[in-house]
Design a protein around this motif. Structure first.
Motif, PDB file in Angstrom:
ATOM      1  N   GLY A  82      -9.520  -1.119  21.277  1.00 36.43           N
ATOM      2  CA  GLY A  82      -9.775   0.209  20.746  1.00 36.43           C
ATOM      3  C   GLY A  82      -9.646   0.302  19.241  1.00 36.43           C
ATOM      4  O   GLY A  82      -9.558   1.404  18.693  1.00 36.43           O
ATOM      5  N   GLY A  83      -9.646  -0.866  18.551  1.00 34.94           N
ATOM      6  CA  GLY A  83      -9.491  -0.889  17.105  1.00 34.94           C
ATOM      7  C   GLY A  83     -10.796  -1.130  16.389  1.00 34.94           C
ATOM      8  O   GLY A  83     -11.882  -0.793  16.873  1.00 34.94           O
ATOM      9  N   TRP A  84     -10.694  -1.795  15.230  1.00 35.75           N
ATOM     10  CA  TRP A  84     -11.847  -1.979  14.362  1.00 35.75           C
ATOM     11  C   TRP A  84     -12.583  -3.280  14.661  1.00 35.75           C
ATOM     12  O   TRP A  84     -11.968  -4.264  15.093  1.00 35.75           O
ATOM     13  N   ALA A  85     -13.870  -3.277  14.385  1.00 32.37           N
ATOM     14  CA  ALA A  85     -14.687  -4.481  14.474  1.00 32.37           C
ATOM     15  C   ALA A  85     -15.256  -4.777  13.094  1.00 32.37           C
ATOM     16  O   ALA A  85     -15.511  -3.862  12.294  1.00 32.37           O
ATOM     17  N   VAL A  86     -15.437  -6.046  12.796  1.00 37.95           N
ATOM     18  CA  VAL A  86     -16.072  -6.430  11.534  1.00 37.95           C
ATOM     19  C   VAL A  86     -17.449  -5.770  11.455  1.00 37.95           C
ATOM     20  O   VAL A  86     -18.229  -5.804  12.408  1.00 37.95           O
ATOM     21  N   GLY A  87     -17.724  -5.139  10.326  1.00 35.93           N
ATOM     22  CA  GLY A  87     -18.986  -4.438  10.132  1.00 35.93           C
ATOM     23  C   GLY A  87     -18.915  -2.943  10.363  1.00 35.93           C
ATOM     24  O   GLY A  87     -19.859  -2.228  10.004  1.00 35.93           O
ATOM     25  N   ASP A  88     -17.824  -2.464  10.940  1.00 40.65           N
ATOM     26  CA  ASP A  88     -17.705  -1.022  11.163  1.00 40.65           C
ATOM     27  C   ASP A  88     -17.768  -0.257   9.838  1.00 40.65           C
ATOM     28  O   ASP A  88     -17.086  -0.634   8.874  1.00 40.65           O
ATOM     29  N   PRO A  89     -18.529   0.833   9.772  1.00 39.55           N
ATOM     30  CA  PRO A  89     -18.512   1.675   8.568  1.00 39.55           C
ATOM     31  C   PRO A  89     -17.269   2.561   8.586  1.00 39.55           C
ATOM     32  O   PRO A  89     -16.986   3.238   9.579  1.00 39.55           O
ATOM     33  N   VAL A  90     -16.531   2.554   7.500  1.00 38.29           N
ATOM     34  CA  VAL A  90     -15.255   3.258   7.446  1.00 38.29           C
ATOM     35  C   VAL A  90     -15.053   3.883   6.063  1.00 38.29           C
ATOM     36  O   VAL A  90     -15.757   3.563   5.109  1.00 38.29           O
ATOM     37  N   VAL A  91     -14.064   4.759   5.980  1.00 30.62           N
ATOM     38  CA  VAL A  91     -13.528   5.226   4.710  1.00 30.62           C
ATOM     39  C   VAL A  91     -12.032   5.003   4.759  1.00 30.62           C
ATOM     40  O   VAL A  91     -11.447   4.849   5.834  1.00 30.62           O
ATOM     41  N   ALA A  92     -11.395   4.982   3.588  1.00 28.67           N
ATOM     42  CA  ALA A  92      -9.971   4.677   3.567  1.00 28.67           C
ATOM     43  C   ALA A  92      -9.275   5.362   2.412  1.00 28.67           C
ATOM     44  O   ALA A  92      -9.848   5.541   1.327  1.00 28.67           O
ATOM     45  N   LEU A  93      -8.029   5.729   2.658  1.00 29.83           N
ATOM     46  CA  LEU A  93      -7.123   6.265   1.650  1.00 29.83           C
ATOM     47  C   LEU A  93      -6.259   5.109   1.159  1.00 29.83           C
ATOM     48  O   LEU A  93      -5.526   4.510   1.940  1.00 29.83           O
ATOM     49  N   LEU A  94      -6.361   4.780  -0.125  1.00 24.21           N
ATOM     50  CA  LEU A  94      -5.691   3.612  -0.678  1.00 24.21           C
ATOM     51  C   LEU A  94      -4.462   3.991  -1.494  1.00 24.21           C
ATOM     52  O   LEU A  94      -4.345   5.119  -1.991  1.00 24.21           O
ATOM     53  N   ASP A  95      -3.579   3.015  -1.674  1.00 24.47           N
ATOM     54  CA  ASP A  95      -2.491   3.160  -2.645  1.00 24.47           C
ATOM     55  C   ASP A  95      -2.985   2.812  -4.050  1.00 24.47           C
ATOM     56  O   ASP A  95      -2.331   3.128  -5.042  1.00 24.47           O
ATOM     57  N   GLY A  96      -4.123   2.152  -4.128  1.00 22.81           N
ATOM     58  CA  GLY A  96      -4.721   1.728  -5.387  1.00 22.81           C
ATOM     59  C   GLY A  96      -5.713   0.618  -5.117  1.00 22.81           C
ATOM     60  O   GLY A  96      -5.824   0.107  -4.001  1.00 22.81           O
ATOM     61  N   GLY A  97      -6.486   0.247  -6.153  1.00 26.95           N
ATOM     62  CA  GLY A  97      -7.367  -0.906  -6.032  1.00 26.95           C
ATOM     63  C   GLY A  97      -8.764  -0.621  -5.535  1.00 26.95           C
ATOM     64  O   GLY A  97      -9.506  -1.553  -5.198  1.00 26.95           O
ATOM     65  N   GLY A  98      -9.189   0.644  -5.531  1.00 28.51           N
ATOM     66  CA  GLY A  98     -10.505   0.957  -5.004  1.00 28.51           C
ATOM     67  C   GLY A  98     -11.658   0.647  -5.928  1.00 28.51           C
ATOM     68  O   GLY A  98     -12.804   0.544  -5.485  1.00 28.51           O
ATOM     69  N   TYR A  99     -11.402   0.473  -7.228  1.00 28.60           N
ATOM     70  CA  TYR A  99     -12.461   0.155  -8.182  1.00 28.60           C
ATOM     71  C   TYR A  99     -12.781  -1.344  -8.086  1.00 28.60           C
ATOM     72  O   TYR A  99     -12.576  -2.118  -9.006  1.00 28.60           O
ATOM     73  N   ALA A 100     -13.334  -1.765  -6.972  1.00 21.11           N
ATOM     74  CA  ALA A 100     -13.595  -3.183  -6.731  1.00 21.11           C
ATOM     75  C   ALA A 100     -14.601  -3.309  -5.601  1.00 21.11           C
ATOM     76  O   ALA A 100     -14.859  -2.355  -4.870  1.00 21.11           O
ATOM     77  N   THR A 101     -15.160  -4.483  -5.466  1.00 21.20           N
ATOM     78  CA  THR A 101     -16.109  -4.713  -4.390  1.00 21.20           C
ATOM     79  C   THR A 101     -15.418  -5.046  -3.079  1.00 21.20           C
ATOM     80  O   THR A 101     -16.060  -5.044  -2.022  1.00 21.20           O
ATOM     81  N   ARG A 102     -14.116  -5.316  -3.140  1.00 21.31           N
ATOM     82  CA  ARG A 102     -13.326  -5.530  -1.926  1.00 21.31           C
ATOM     83  C   ARG A 102     -11.960  -4.877  -2.106  1.00 21.31           C
ATOM     84  O   ARG A 102     -11.452  -4.783  -3.228  1.00 21.31           O
ATOM     85  N   ALA A 103     -11.367  -4.434  -0.991  1.00 23.81           N
ATOM     86  CA  ALA A 103     -10.053  -3.809  -1.056  1.00 23.81           C
ATOM     87  C   ALA A 103      -9.340  -4.025   0.267  1.00 23.81           C
ATOM     88  O   ALA A 103      -9.976  -4.129   1.325  1.00 23.81           O
ATOM     89  N   VAL A 104      -8.020  -4.089   0.202  1.00 24.70           N
ATOM     90  CA  VAL A 104      -7.208  -4.142   1.410  1.00 24.70           C
ATOM     91  C   VAL A 104      -6.453  -2.828   1.540  1.00 24.70           C
ATOM     92  O   VAL A 104      -6.074  -2.202   0.550  1.00 24.70           O
ATOM     93  N   VAL A 105      -6.229  -2.434   2.783  1.00 23.36           N
ATOM     94  CA  VAL A 105      -5.585  -1.158   3.053  1.00 23.36           C
ATOM     95  C   VAL A 105      -4.852  -1.266   4.390  1.00 23.36           C
ATOM     96  O   VAL A 105      -5.285  -1.989   5.289  1.00 23.36           O
ATOM     97  N   ARG A 106      -3.738  -0.551   4.514  1.00 19.31           N
ATOM     98  CA  ARG A 106      -3.046  -0.509   5.798  1.00 19.31           C
ATOM     99  C   ARG A 106      -3.956   0.128   6.844  1.00 19.31           C
ATOM    100  O   ARG A 106      -4.656   1.114   6.574  1.00 19.31           O
ATOM    101  N   ALA A 107      -3.930  -0.426   8.054  1.00 18.04           N
ATOM    102  CA  ALA A 107      -4.841   0.022   9.099  1.00 18.04           C
ATOM    103  C   ALA A 107      -4.678   1.504   9.411  1.00 18.04           C
ATOM    104  O   ALA A 107      -5.649   2.177   9.776  1.00 18.04           O
ATOM    105  N   GLY A 108      -3.475   2.037   9.254  1.00 22.68           N
ATOM    106  CA  GLY A 108      -3.242   3.443   9.532  1.00 22.68           C
ATOM    107  C   GLY A 108      -3.879   4.388   8.541  1.00 22.68           C
ATOM    108  O   GLY A 108      -3.882   5.607   8.764  1.00 22.68           O
ATOM    109  N   GLN A 109      -4.413   3.856   7.451  1.00 23.91           N
ATOM    110  CA  GLN A 109      -5.040   4.691   6.430  1.00 23.91           C
ATOM    111  C   GLN A 109      -6.563   4.543   6.420  1.00 23.91           C
ATOM    112  O   GLN A 109      -7.234   4.915   5.459  1.00 23.91           O
TER     113      GLN A 109
END
Length: 343
Positions: A82-109
């Motif tokens: 019931g979680g995420w699959a590679v390729g899923d379109p998503v949005v995310a609330l970050l602690d920082g680092g969004g000005y990039a072509t890649r970002a990591v984020v906690r799954a709960g966000q």
């Protein structure tokens, strides 16, 4: 990956492109291929050295993104669970680092991209929607039938707050500068718009409420509007301060506060612990995402700019002429079109 880094605290000119090592998702994190990032006033403060990122967050700006899942860290549920699959379109609330072509984020966000909304435009939603829901409902306890004053209805948060409050059944009063911006706030659902450039805000709000005042004020101005905000509060009203555009230190009339049996609450979003952010994102998914998907709340995008034009975006936001959000689009380019309504 490509990112926009801050070479030293200063003006927009300190924002420069750089090639950085791709991030790797830690346990509980999701790696995203970023399509677009929202630009927020907090980014301007961070760039100037006034709003450092929380411990462990990337040093480059960016609090919200839209994109696609690229990889899952250990412990993150996959599609079979019931979680995420590679390729899923998503949005995310970050602690920082969004000005990039890649970002990591906690799954709960992470949130699924809302159906029917262009994925690039969806990058304008996470920070604004989480801020508006948290402060109007969870902090301000806004209820249907009450009246709310949104200071700055043309801003990134304000333009969402106007729509959300209206969708929740509140009467919405907001402020904007000039007839054109006021008309656009009406189009978003505001019942009354006060032109703060030509009108006395206190007098206009009290006139619009037959002298009663408003139940909730959502304020981004801070010290410079403190007295006015108190004067427009109804008995039992709640002033929720989420910004300090007009200063951080002011004089509080305690006598007025006591007579109104009013509350003054200050909040921030970025510094909240992970479990609070996860709970907030879950509440937004449950209560606000249906409003986005049926069109009652929609992203308000002033302009899209290339990621490498981040300095120009900061100049535009600082000019005061932006209505809604500015978006930085990754150089790889978006996959075109909205997320299908049947997805």
């Amino acid at each position: 990956m490509h990112a926009i880094v801050v070479s030293a605290p200063g003006g927009p000119y300190v924002l420069n492109g750089a090639e950085l090592q791709d991030p790797t998702p830690a346990p509980g994190e999701v790696l995203l291929d970023v399509v677009a990032s929202g630009v927020n006033r907090a980014d301007l403060l961070q760039r100037a050295g006034h709003y450092p990122p929380p411990p462990g967050a990337p040093t480059w700006p960016g609090l919200e993104v839209a994109g696609h899942v690229a990889a899952l860290g250990p412990g993150v549920p996959g599609p079979r669970d019931g979680g995420w699959a590679v390729g899923d379109p998503v949005v995310a609330l970050l602690d920082g680092g969004g000005y990039a072509t890649r970002a990591v984020v906690r799954a709960g966000q992470v949130l699924p991209a809302p159906r029917g909304t262009d994925l690039v435009d969806a990058a304008a939603l996470p920070e604004a929607v989480c801020t508006a829901w948290s402060n109007l409902v969870e902090v301000g306890h806004l209820r249907a039938g009450e009246t709310v004053l949104v200071q700055g209805g043309s801003g990134g948060v304000g333009s969402i707050a106007v729509q959300l409050a209206k969708a929740l059944g509140a009467r919405v009063v907001t402020t904007a500068g000039g007839p054109e911006r006021a008309a656009r706030c009406v189009a978003l659902g505001a019942d009354v718009v006060v032109d703060h450039r030509s009108e006395d805000v206190v007098a206009a709000v009290l006139d619009a409420t037959d002298g009663r005042g408003v139940d909730v004020v959502l304020d981004v101005l801070g010290a410079g509007a403190l007295q006015a905000n108190l004067e427009v509060l109804a008995t039992g009203g709640r002033l929720v301060v989420i910004g300090m555009q007009r200063g951080s230190r002011g004089e509080l009339d305690l006598g007025l506060l006591l007579r109104r049996r009013a509350s003054v609450i200050g909040t921030t979003l970025r510094a909240r612990p992970a479990h609070e952010k996860a709970a907030l994102v879950a509440a937004v998914r449950k209560h606000v995402w249906p409003l986005v998907e049926d069109g009652r709340v929609r992203p308000v995008v002033h302009a899209r700019l290339p990621l490498d034009d981040a300095a120009r975006a900061h100049e535009l936001l600082d000019s005061g002429e932006v209505f809604g959000k500015l978006l930085l689009v990754s150089p790889a380019g978006p996959r075109p079109g909205p997320v299908p309504a049947s997805a």
